[in-house]
Design a protein around this motif. Structure first.
Motif, PDB file in Angstrom:
ATOM      1  N   TYR A  23       0.874  -1.181   0.000  1.00  0.00           N
ATOM      2  CA  TYR A  23       0.000   0.000   0.000  1.00  0.00           C
ATOM      3  C   TYR A  23       0.903   1.221   0.000  1.00  0.00           C
ATOM      4  O   TYR A  23       1.773   1.353   0.850  1.00  0.00           O
ATOM      5  CB  TYR A  23      -0.872  -0.060   1.254  1.00  0.00           C
ATOM      6  N   SER A 156      -4.095   4.155  10.991  1.00  0.00           N
ATOM      7  CA  SER A 156      -3.020   3.962  10.026  1.00  0.00           C
ATOM      8  C   SER A 156      -3.559   2.970   9.003  1.00  0.00           C
ATOM      9  O   SER A 156      -4.121   1.940   9.386  1.00  0.00           O
ATOM     10  CB  SER A 156      -1.797   3.382  10.746  1.00  0.00           C
ATOM     11  N   SER A 158      -2.384   0.674   6.998  1.00  0.00           N
ATOM     12  CA  SER A 158      -1.966  -0.731   7.063  1.00  0.00           C
ATOM     13  C   SER A 158      -2.490  -1.436   8.316  1.00  0.00           C
ATOM     14  O   SER A 158      -2.456  -2.662   8.395  1.00  0.00           O
ATOM     15  CB  SER A 158      -0.446  -0.821   7.008  1.00  0.00           C
TER      16      SER A 158
END
Ligand code: DP6
Length: 400
Positions: A23, A156, A158
């Motif tokens: 990502y 966040s 991830s």
């Protein structure tokens, strides 16, 4: 309606994940919506984890948070977004009529304490484990059920992938409000028992360019990143899922390395350029390719996030030889007995042929230590009240 207790306290743990399809880049900064889907492997919490205690009480006058023993500013926007989201979900659930399980009034303030058992901000995805753990623990205290991708993601991006064990994809989604940008398991933690993971800690320093700012600059300036997100990643997601389902190590390993390399290429294509790899990282890349070439097959793969540390994937029958190769190329300068942490690995003897094939001048101290681990489960609730990081007064009581 269940009678409301004066205080509820829960402690949970959550894992680190390492992306094999990366990502990098947001299409919505506020909602943390990505420009491409990503796929990761959840690492085992026996070696790497965040532990978080959350408590809500009618006696608390404000929300407070302590990270690794130090109080942090709770007004930090991402933290606020997580708190707001979990309270919104709790409210929604209550309105929908399943509110009986809600342990405490939503107006109660929360205290949170969190510790990592590994260096923070060392490129070891501490924010992913941290925010996944926060989302999961808050869900327990507020009695929220269902998918928590949205809550973790707002901390966040991830982090939503750390909500599940095994192999996890984060679907980028199409909706503007992010409701379909969610994480889901591709295969459970027991799917590929031979898979081993080695974290090669090159540097435990805090990284120079954080992911958030780094990817922002990449989205603004890198044409390669746009091409990657639109034309490369969709097919790679399908391919990677197939390799994992079929336990095809060759395919998995090759694509993992290519995707890491493409991510770092987009960093170099960013202007001004970003470089997360250092000389040791590049030597590790060379070591892996020479090791594989010597064996005439792909036995080991590397991947790097926003830092110089390498994460290595290999299979149980190769791990001892590869650890020996790393030790040979990066001999420890001190505390050689502490070079290898985590799962027990007894380094094998290196053949002269392999040493010659590696053809590397040793770099003493290049790799500080190795953490040997494997694929692991998702977040867990700890039942033992002795593990709480907050005391009965709601203040931190120990640093694990
Ligand atoms: C290189 O999730 O840390 O590790 O959403 O801004 O908090 P924010 O970024 P973050 O970025 C992780 C980037 C990466 C690749 C990955 O894990 O997929």
């Amino acid at each position: 309606m269940a009678s409301e207790k004066p205080q509820v306290m829960v402690t949970c743990t959550a894992p680190v994940n390492i992306a094999v399809i990366k990502y990098w880049g947001k299409r919505d900064e506020a909602l943390i919506l990505p420009i491409n889907s990503s796929l990761s492997v959840t690492l085992h919490q026996d070696q790497l984890k965040t532990t978080t205690t959350a408590a809500i009480s009618k006696d608390f006058t404000e929300d407070r948070i302590w990270l690794n023993g130090r109080e942090e500013d709770v007004r930090q926007p991402r933290l606020q977004a997580c708190l707001r989201e979990i309270r919104r979900l709790a409210q929604k659930q209550r309105t929908a009529g399943d509110g009986d399980a809600l342990p405490l009034s939503l107006s109660y303030k929360v205290h949170v304490a969190s510790v990592n058992n590994f260096p923070t901000a060392a490129g070891l995805a501490s924010s992913a484990a941290g925010y996944a753990c926060l989302a999961y623990t808050l869900a327990q205290v507020y009695g929220v059920e269902g998918d928590l991708s949205e809550v973790a993601r707002r901390g966040s991006g991830s982090a939503c992938r750390s909500l599940y064990g095994g192999f996890v994809e984060w679907q980028m989604g199409k909706q503007a409000d992010g409701t379909d940008s969610i994480a889901q398991q591709v295969a459970p933690e027991w799917h590929w028992p031979q898979l081993r993971v080695l974290v090669l800690v090159v540097s435990a320093e805090k990284k120079l360019t954080g992911s958030t700012v780094g990817m922002q600059t990449s989205v603004e300036t890198s044409a390669l990143l746009k091409f990657r997100a639109e034309a490369v990643v969709p097919a790679r997601m399908t391919e990677m899922t197939r390799y994992i389902k079929e336990r095809d190590f060759h395919g998995f390993a090759q694509l993992t390395m290519k995707d890491s390399n493409q991510f770092h290429a987009t960093c170099l294509d960013t202007f001004p350029p970003i470089s997360y790899l250092n000389d040791t990282s590049r030597r590790i890349i060379q070591l892996v390719h020479r090791f594989n070439a010597h064996h005439g097959q792909t036995k080991v793969a590397y991947t790097f996030d926003a830092g110089p540390n390498a994460v290595i994937f290999t299979l149980d029958d190769t791990v001892a030889e590869f650890v020996a190769a790393v030790r040979h190329s990066f001999p420890p300068t001190a505390n050689g007995d502490k070079f290898l942490k985590g799962l027990q690995v007894i380094p094998s003897l290196l053949s002269d042929e392999l040493k010659a094939a590696l053809a590397m001048e040793p770099t003493p101290g290049g790799v500080q230590y190795i953490i040997a681990t494997q694929v692991g489960p998702g977040p867990q609730v700890l039942d033992d009240p002795h593990v709480h990081l907050l005391g009965p007064d709601g203040l931190p009581q120990r640093v694990a």
